[in-house]
Design an enzyme around this catalytic site. Structure first.
Site, PDB file in Angstrom:
ATOM      1  N   SER A  78       0.815  -1.083  -0.134  1.00  6.86           N
ATOM      2  CA  SER A  78       0.016   0.063  -0.031  1.00  6.86           C
ATOM      3  C   SER A  78       0.566   1.157   0.171  1.00  6.86           C
ATOM      4  O   SER A  78       1.283   1.215  -0.745  1.00  6.86           O
ATOM      5  CB  SER A  78      -1.072   0.558   1.475  1.00  6.86           C
ATOM      6  N   HIS A 213      -7.694  -5.547   0.383  1.00  9.83           N
ATOM      7  CA  HIS A 213      -6.974  -4.863   0.455  1.00  9.83           C
ATOM      8  C   HIS A 213      -5.432  -5.338   1.308  1.00  9.83           C
ATOM      9  O   HIS A 213      -4.518  -5.563   1.278  1.00  9.83           O
ATOM     10  CB  HIS A 213      -7.205  -3.735   0.817  1.00  9.83           C
TER      11      HIS A 213
END
Length: 246
Positions: A78, A213
């Site tokens: 990320s 995610h």
């Protein structure tokens, strides 16, 4: 056994480098996991946050000058993916050795980041809602006012780093680039696929995993197996096999 390789790992927004400590016992011994801690969290809790992308990249390159040499690769998830790319770009700009490989996870390509991603992320309620949407945060954290406060402060600072990032058309890197992504993540696939333009004839791969995610936690064993497989073959050796992971 293959030659030792240092894998420098950068955390996602709101997290500490401790997110990678498990990997030290799960990866083959020839891979030395080196978690890079950011100011304001973990072992650097007493330091001020650095909320500017370029300043944070410059700081990390200076602090870890010795580690950013020799046989090393960069990994980030990320926000950490963006920082890993930024470090590689700065190493090239300053004439320093480049990593053997750049491995990025759970992130849109630098040139294709969603401009609306951090709109209205300026209060606790919005940050908490986003944490729940992304998943990966233990429920116990939400029940602890002290831990929640620390996490929210860290996340807000990191989101300002991401929000202020500007892609200035940096040239592709002459290093292998390997991307990991979750099929149920809310990042559009084309934004992930655009990472292919960030490497210059040095090798590119994109591995998709089930999960959102935080697929790197949901399917850790598969992610680590792919990570070992994607490291330079001259380092990993074609016959090297990742041990079973419980």
């Amino acid at each position: 056994m293959p030659a030792p390789l240092s894998l420098l790992c950068l955390p996602c927004a709101g997290a500490s480098a401790t997110m990678y400590l498990r990997w030290r016992r799960l990866l083959p011994r020839w891979i030395e996991v080196v978690p890079l801690e950011l100011p304001g969290r973990g072992s650097r809790l007493g330091e001020d946050f650095v909320e500017d992308f370029d300043a944070l990249v410059s700081l990390l390159c200076g602090e870890h000058e010795a580690a950013l040499r020799g046989n090393f690769a960069l990994f980030g998830h990320s926000m950490g993916a963006l920082l890993a790319w930024g470090i590689a770009q700065r190493l090239r700009a300053t004439g320093r050795p480049l990593p053997r490989a750049l491995l990025v996870s759970g992130s849109a390509a630098p040139s294709q980041r969603d401009p609306d991603r951090f709109v209205d992320m300026d209060d606790d309620e919005a940050l908490i809602a986003d944490m729940r949407k992304q998943g990966g945060t233990p429920e116990e954290l939400f029940a602890s006012p002290e831990l929640l406060r620390m996490t929210l402060d860290t996340l807000a600072a990191d989101y300002r780093v991401c929000e202020g990032f500007a892609h200035r058309g940096a040239a592709p890197l002459p290093v292998p680039l390997h991307v990991f992504a979750g099929r149920e993540d809310d990042i559009q696939p084309w934004r992930v696929e655009a990472w292919s333009a960030e490497t210059l004839n040095a090798g590119f791969s994109l591995d998709w995993f089930e999960g959102g995610h935080f697929f790197i936690r949901q399917h850790e064993a598969r992610v680590l197996a792919a990570l070992v497989r994607r490291l330079p073959q001259s380092v990993a050796g074609e016959a090297d096999v990742l041990p079973a992971i419980a």
